[in-house]
Design an enzyme around this catalytic site. Structure first.
Site, PDB file in Angstrom:
ATOM      1  N   CYS A   1     -38.216 -44.173  10.137  1.00  0.00           N
ATOM      2  CA  CYS A   1     -38.596 -44.183   8.727  1.00  0.00           C
ATOM      3  C   CYS A   1     -37.386 -44.533   7.865  1.00  0.00           C
ATOM      4  O   CYS A   1     -36.326 -43.911   7.982  1.00  0.00           O
ATOM      5  CB  CYS A   1     -39.137 -42.806   8.336  1.00  0.00           C
ATOM      6  SG  CYS A   1     -39.292 -42.531   6.566  1.00  0.00           S
ATOM      7  N   GLU A   2     -37.525 -45.510   6.999  1.00  0.00           N
ATOM      8  CA  GLU A   2     -36.398 -45.950   6.190  1.00  0.00           C
ATOM      9  C   GLU A   2     -36.083 -44.998   5.043  1.00  0.00           C
ATOM     10  O   GLU A   2     -35.029 -45.108   4.419  1.00  0.00           O
ATOM     11  CB  GLU A   2     -36.638 -47.345   5.633  1.00  0.00           C
ATOM     12  CG  GLU A   2     -37.764 -47.467   4.633  1.00  0.00           C
ATOM     13  CD  GLU A   2     -37.934 -48.902   4.137  1.00  0.00           C
ATOM     14  OE1 GLU A   2     -38.201 -49.068   2.941  1.00  0.00           O
ATOM     15  OE2 GLU A   2     -37.807 -49.839   4.960  1.00  0.00           O
ATOM     16  N   HIS A   3     -36.960 -44.051   4.776  1.00  0.00           N
ATOM     17  CA  HIS A   3     -36.723 -43.117   3.679  1.00  0.00           C
ATOM     18  C   HIS A   3     -35.886 -41.911   4.095  1.00  0.00           C
ATOM     19  O   HIS A   3     -35.083 -41.403   3.306  1.00  0.00           O
ATOM     20  CB  HIS A   3     -38.050 -42.639   3.092  1.00  0.00           C
ATOM     21  CG  HIS A   3     -38.811 -43.712   2.391  1.00  0.00           C
ATOM     22  ND1 HIS A   3     -40.182 -43.668   2.214  1.00  0.00           N
ATOM     23  CD2 HIS A   3     -38.400 -44.879   1.834  1.00  0.00           C
ATOM     24  CE1 HIS A   3     -40.574 -44.758   1.566  1.00  0.00           C
ATOM     25  NE2 HIS A   3     -39.513 -45.502   1.330  1.00  0.00           N
ATOM     26  N   HIS A   4     -36.092 -41.421   5.332  1.00  0.00           N
ATOM     27  CA  HIS A   4     -35.376 -40.232   5.785  1.00  0.00           C
ATOM     28  C   HIS A   4     -34.642 -40.441   7.116  1.00  0.00           C
ATOM     29  O   HIS A   4     -34.043 -39.508   7.649  1.00  0.00           O
ATOM     30  CB  HIS A   4     -36.346 -39.049   5.954  1.00  0.00           C
ATOM     31  CG  HIS A   4     -37.029 -38.644   4.689  1.00  0.00           C
ATOM     32  ND1 HIS A   4     -38.276 -39.107   4.333  1.00  0.00           N
ATOM     33  CD2 HIS A   4     -36.620 -37.826   3.674  1.00  0.00           C
ATOM     34  CE1 HIS A   4     -38.621 -38.588   3.167  1.00  0.00           C
ATOM     35  NE2 HIS A   4     -37.647 -37.816   2.744  1.00  0.00           N
TER      36      HIS A   4
ATOM     37  N   GLN B   1     -44.577 -47.811   7.950  1.00  0.00           N
ATOM     38  CA  GLN B   1     -45.665 -48.145   8.866  1.00  0.00           C
ATOM     39  C   GLN B   1     -46.559 -49.234   8.293  1.00  0.00           C
ATOM     40  O   GLN B   1     -47.053 -50.101   9.021  1.00  0.00           O
ATOM     41  CB  GLN B   1     -46.477 -46.896   9.204  1.00  0.00           C
ATOM     42  CG  GLN B   1     -47.569 -47.160  10.235  1.00  0.00           C
ATOM     43  CD  GLN B   1     -48.282 -45.905  10.662  1.00  0.00           C
ATOM     44  OE1 GLN B   1     -47.684 -44.826  10.728  1.00  0.00           O
ATOM     45  NE2 GLN B   1     -49.569 -46.013  10.943  1.00  0.00           N
TER      46      GLN B   1
ATOM     47  N   HIS C   1     -45.014 -39.054  12.011  1.00  0.00           N
ATOM     48  CA  HIS C   1     -43.769 -39.249  11.283  1.00  0.00           C
ATOM     49  C   HIS C   1     -42.953 -37.964  11.268  1.00  0.00           C
ATOM     50  O   HIS C   1     -43.412 -36.933  10.785  1.00  0.00           O
ATOM     51  CB  HIS C   1     -44.074 -39.694   9.852  1.00  0.00           C
ATOM     52  CG  HIS C   1     -44.671 -41.064   9.774  1.00  0.00           C
ATOM     53  ND1 HIS C   1     -44.031 -42.121   9.152  1.00  0.00           N
ATOM     54  CD2 HIS C   1     -45.844 -41.574  10.258  1.00  0.00           C
ATOM     55  CE1 HIS C   1     -44.774 -43.201   9.248  1.00  0.00           C
ATOM     56  NE2 HIS C   1     -45.884 -42.893   9.921  1.00  0.00           N
TER      57      HIS C   1
ATOM     58  N   CYS D   1     -40.500 -37.255   9.448  1.00  0.00           N
ATOM     59  CA  CYS D   1     -40.181 -36.803   8.100  1.00  0.00           C
ATOM     60  C   CYS D   1     -41.256 -35.881   7.539  1.00  0.00           C
ATOM     61  O   CYS D   1     -41.018 -35.155   6.573  1.00  0.00           O
ATOM     62  CB  CYS D   1     -39.977 -38.000   7.174  1.00  0.00           C
ATOM     63  SG  CYS D   1     -41.407 -39.089   7.053  1.00  0.00           S
TER      64      CYS D   1
END
Length: 223
Positions: free
Chosen positions: A109-112, A150, A178, A180
């Protein structure tokens, strides 16, 4: 603040090395570069957690993480379209749906920077040619092994297959869990996200979509 070894916590931070950040959203191939930057960043993060990157159990961790990142993000070194370059026309006029089910998805995941794990189902209705089935699996992996969303992953797989093969229809279904969501925030386990991309015949024909969905296994995410 002093560590157990008497060092100031900020001594582990080294801002002297210039960082080369991309200036666009396009992925870049860093596979040829040294892992020193990753190792330095990991040491910084270890120190930021309050631990000592020089203690025995963590001493080799930056190098291990750097090797892992080279594997987890190997997709940046791959041209996904090139994987589909070799096609075959001797399919005896086969025109029905071709489906590769349950290809493992291992992404981040590119956010976390948390893991995304699940499966992808890839289907297409061939036009003039077909592609080797292993190439469909490699296509999934090439896009998965990047920093991802995703939704974007699903779209990239489908549109690349559509752009290169020019089939009559493409369908991609991804189901994933996920980290996250399961290890932080709402802390909900056993929840999966399902995304679809329908192109060509699959976009235009609801019956064809239902037929494909009926052939897919139910909830194949691994925990």
């Amino acid at each position: 603040m002093k560590t157990a070894h008497g060092k100031n916590r900020m001594d582990y931070y080294d801002d002297s090395a210039p960082m080369d950040f991309p200036t666009t959203d396009e992925p870049r191939d860093y596979a040829h570069r040294s892992t020193a930057g990753i190792e330095q960043a990991v040491r910084t993060m270890i120190a930021a957690t309050g631990d000592n990157p020089d203690r025995e159990g963590l001493l080799d961790t930056p190098a291990r993480v750097a090797r892992a990142w080279r594997e987890w993000f190997a997709g940046y070194a791959i041209d996904p379209a090139a994987l589909l370059a070799r096609t075959f026309t001797e399919a005896a006029g086969y025109e029905d749906t071709i489906t590769l089910r349950s290809t493992p998805v291992v992404s981040t995941c590119e956010h976390h920077l948390a893991p995304i794990t699940g499966v992808a189902h890839v289907a297409y209705r061939p036009g003039a040619s077909v592609v080797g089935i292993s190439k469909l699996s490699r296509l999934v992996d090439a896009y998965a092994r990047r920093l991802q969303l995703q939704e974007r992953l699903t779209s990239q797989i489908a549109h690349t297959l559509d752009d290169v093969l020019k089939p009559r229809g493409v369908a991609v279904v991804v189901e994933a869990r996920h980290g996250c969501m399961s290890s932080r925030g709402v802390n909900q386990h056993g929840v999966s996200l399902v995304t679809h991309c329908w192109l060509g015949d699959f976009r235009d024909d609801p019956a064809l979509r239902r037929e494909l969905l009926d052939t897919l296994p139910r909830s194949r995410c691994e925990g």
